[in-house]
Structures are given as structure tokens and as C-alpha cells.
Design an enzyme around this catalytic site. Sequence first.
Site: not given
Length: 274
Positions: A142, A155
Site C-alpha cells: 500500500s 494497517y
Amino acid sequence: MSFLSAGVAVVTGAGSGIGRALAQQLAAAGSALALADVDEAGLAQTAQSLEKKAAQVTTHVVDVANEEAVRSFAKEANKKHGRVTLLINNAGIALHGDFEEVSLDDFRLLMNINFWGTVYGVNYFLPALKREKRAQIANISSVFGMIAPAGQCAYAASKFAVRGFTEALRHELEGGNVGVSCVHPGGIRTQIARHARVGAGVTGTGHQEKAAQFEKLLRTSPEAAAARILRGVERREPRILIGADAYQVDILQRLRPATYWKILSRRMEKLTAE
């Protein structure tokens, strides 16, 4: 797309979003597919959407956080298809809440899916990949594997871990038949934020407002993201950035490695207020 059209691709998280778009584009290219997701209904919808499939497609209900489930998936996929040429570890979840608002169980669950699910996938499919003349692994990290925003401790930790694992793996396999790509999507218009788990200590509805604001930053379609990933796979790119925002984040992090968040947080507030 000769590499893609002649192979067998494994895609996790194929029941929605980028995973579904990858399955559709790989099927259109002529690739055989072994599709996995924990969401059986979503997986079935993906399979039904593959109108232009020119090769065998199998579906597998798999919780990638479960090592035995991934081991069984690899065994079944190899049995049904006979070979694997491409592995895309795409399955992942998000988690709302600051560090003090999420429990250790919340944190473990996210790491088990986002990070360990990727490790399990590589571990159990690598032997089949190494038997091919050419094969590729694409692990989805990401932009939060390059920067670490406030409110994203779990995350970001998982996506930094995916990045580190993937880059080290690429160095270990360099010169062999298996290429390795680390994928860094920016804001993709999927439901991951809306479907994110909520930390055990989060109270009120503030997380819903944050999710709604975050969705304003999602500019790239899953279809465009999938096309970029497959183009990078075809070219054996070691690092695949998706979206103008990912390129901007990459540059800013290099220029301001310790202070990028001051700039980004102001920019994000401005964009979500528009």
C-alpha cells in the site's frame, strides 16, 4: 500479454475490489485462474462475472490467516491446474482506530491476514512457481507501506511488513525464474475502508465520519489498478505504484522522510473538505 495468457494465476481476495478486477482481466487475457476469498458469496459473484474466460477457473473459499487453509489451497490448486505461474497475494483488511483504541486481538487479526496471509501464500506456492520457466509473485502492500499516517498503526505495520518481506524475497530470488513485485496502490475506489473492522476501544461515530472523508481520496478505479498491476507483472517490475497519489507520496517520503505527515495531513484535510 503472452506471459499472462499462457499461465495459471492464483489470486487471493478475489471476491471484490482489485481482486475481482484482476480475475476479470486475467480471464479476458486467457489465463487459467485459481481464485480464493473468505467471502463465498463474493467469490461466486466474481466467478459469474468472468464471461470471457478462455481457460479453467476454480474457486476456493480460503481464510488466508489460517496456515492450514492456505496449505490445502495450494495443494488443491496444483492438483486441479497442474501448475502455477503467477501468485497475487491481494487479500487484506483495514482497521479503524488509534493504537490505544485497538486491542491486541484486533492487531493480531489484521497482521494474520495482511502479513501472514502473504507469507503463507508465498511459502506454499513457491515450489510450484519455481518449477516454471518463468513465474511471478506480486504482493499487495500500500502507500501505507511507504508512509505511516496517524490512526493507521496496525494497517501501516502490516503493509510495511509486506514491503520488507517482498523486497528481501526479491533479492533472494534475483537471477532465478521467479520474479517478485511489491505493489503500492494509492487511493483505490473499493469498499475496504467502509468494511474495515472497528477497534475494540473505539467509541461514538467518529470512525464513520473518517471513513466517509477517506473515501473522498479514493480516485483510482479497481479496474485501472488491476490493469497497472498486470502491466507491471508482464514487465517484471520490482515496484508497482498505482495512481498519481502513490507517485506523489513516494516523492514526498524521499524528500521529507521525518516530516512528511505534517504536509500530507494538511493536504488531506483540504481535499476532504472540498
